[in-house]
Design a protein around this motif. Structure first.
Motif, PDB file in Angstrom:
ATOM      1  N   ASN A 162       0.805  -1.221   0.000  1.00 50.10           N
ATOM      2  CA  ASN A 162       0.000   0.000   0.000  1.00 50.10           C
ATOM      3  C   ASN A 162       0.838   1.270   0.000  1.00 50.10           C
ATOM      4  N   LEU A 163       2.114   1.147   0.315  1.00 46.28           N
ATOM      5  CA  LEU A 163       3.020   2.291   0.218  1.00 46.28           C
ATOM      6  C   LEU A 163       3.042   2.858  -1.202  1.00 46.28           C
ATOM      7  N   TRP A 164       2.723   2.023  -2.175  1.00 47.86           N
ATOM      8  CA  TRP A 164       2.853   2.388  -3.589  1.00 47.86           C
ATOM      9  C   TRP A 164       1.510   2.616  -4.270  1.00 47.86           C
ATOM     10  N   LYS A 165       0.438   2.579  -3.481  1.00 41.78           N
ATOM     11  CA  LYS A 165      -0.899   2.787  -4.033  1.00 41.78           C
ATOM     12  C   LYS A 165      -1.134   4.240  -4.407  1.00 41.78           C
ATOM     13  N   THR A 166      -1.883   4.432  -5.477  1.00 44.99           N
ATOM     14  CA  THR A 166      -2.425   5.744  -5.820  1.00 44.99           C
ATOM     15  C   THR A 166      -3.915   5.537  -6.062  1.00 44.99           C
ATOM     16  N   SER A 202      -2.162  11.252  -6.692  1.00 47.04           N
ATOM     17  CA  SER A 202      -1.254  10.824  -7.758  1.00 47.04           C
ATOM     18  C   SER A 202       0.117  10.385  -7.263  1.00 47.04           C
ATOM     19  N   ASN A 203       0.480  10.761  -6.041  1.00 50.07           N
ATOM     20  CA  ASN A 203       1.787  10.372  -5.509  1.00 50.07           C
ATOM     21  C   ASN A 203       1.610   9.374  -4.379  1.00 50.07           C
ATOM     22  N   SER A 204       2.300   8.257  -4.482  1.00 48.96           N
ATOM     23  CA  SER A 204       2.255   7.261  -3.418  1.00 48.96           C
ATOM     24  C   SER A 204       3.123   7.713  -2.238  1.00 48.96           C
ATOM     25  N   ALA A 205       2.899   7.102  -1.098  1.00 47.08           N
ATOM     26  CA  ALA A 205       3.721   7.402   0.078  1.00 47.08           C
ATOM     27  C   ALA A 205       5.174   7.022  -0.172  1.00 47.08           C
ATOM     28  N   GLY A 206       5.392   5.917  -0.860  1.00 46.18           N
ATOM     29  CA  GLY A 206       6.761   5.505  -1.171  1.00 46.18           C
ATOM     30  C   GLY A 206       7.477   6.523  -2.029  1.00 46.18           C
TER      31      GLY A 206
END
Length: 148
Positions: free
Chosen positions: A29-33, A38-42
């Motif tokens: 989920n760090l990479w979810k958008t 539009s920007n993931s947490a990662g």
């Protein structure tokens, strides 16, 4: 001395960044958008680490760091452990660089023109804390909205 305050703020907020990254229950989920996110947490974590290593490490500390800003937003699936390690290394770098700056250094012009106008180093260091906190808030909301 403002340097000690800045070191404290960067350490506090980068440690909070680590806590936010660690708090994701599902690492994917760090990479979810999503729709308007539009920007993931990662990617925001990579951006913050790149930003600080460039503007503080390379510019003020002569660390030799080479920034690849486009990768900060295009890389995906960097392991959580690597994000945390990059954040921890950034904390150490900032403490080392800021520890070497004198009050006179802080009043000097920052070596790059960033906002189309010259500014003092202390002004830009304060701006960078605000930038860190802006994205830290986005990561917190990202986690609470998309880590389900």
């Amino acid at each position: 001395m403002i340097t000690e305050s800045l070191k404290s703020l960067y350490s506090r907020d980068l440690n909070k960044l680590k806590e936010e990254i660690e708090a994701y229950q599902n690492e994917e989920n760090l990479w979810k958008t999503d729709k308007n996110i539009s920007n993931s947490a990662g990617n925001l974590c990579l951006h913050l680490v790149g930003n600080l290593n460039h503007f503080i490490g390379a510019q003020l500390g002569n660390t030799g760091y080479m920034r690849h800003r486009d990768l900060e937003f295009s890389l995906k699936d960097v392991p959580r452990a690597e994000l945390i390690e990059k954040t921890e290394s950034t904390i150490v770098m900032i403490d080392a660089v800021l520890s070497k700056l004198s009050e006179d250094d802080l009043k000097k012009e920052y070596p790059l023109v960033v906002f189309e106008t010259k500014m003092t180093t202390d002004y830009f260091l304060i701006h960078l804390v605000a930038h860190l906190d802006y994205h830290l808030g986005q990561i917190n909301y990202h986690r609470r909205l998309l880590d389900s």
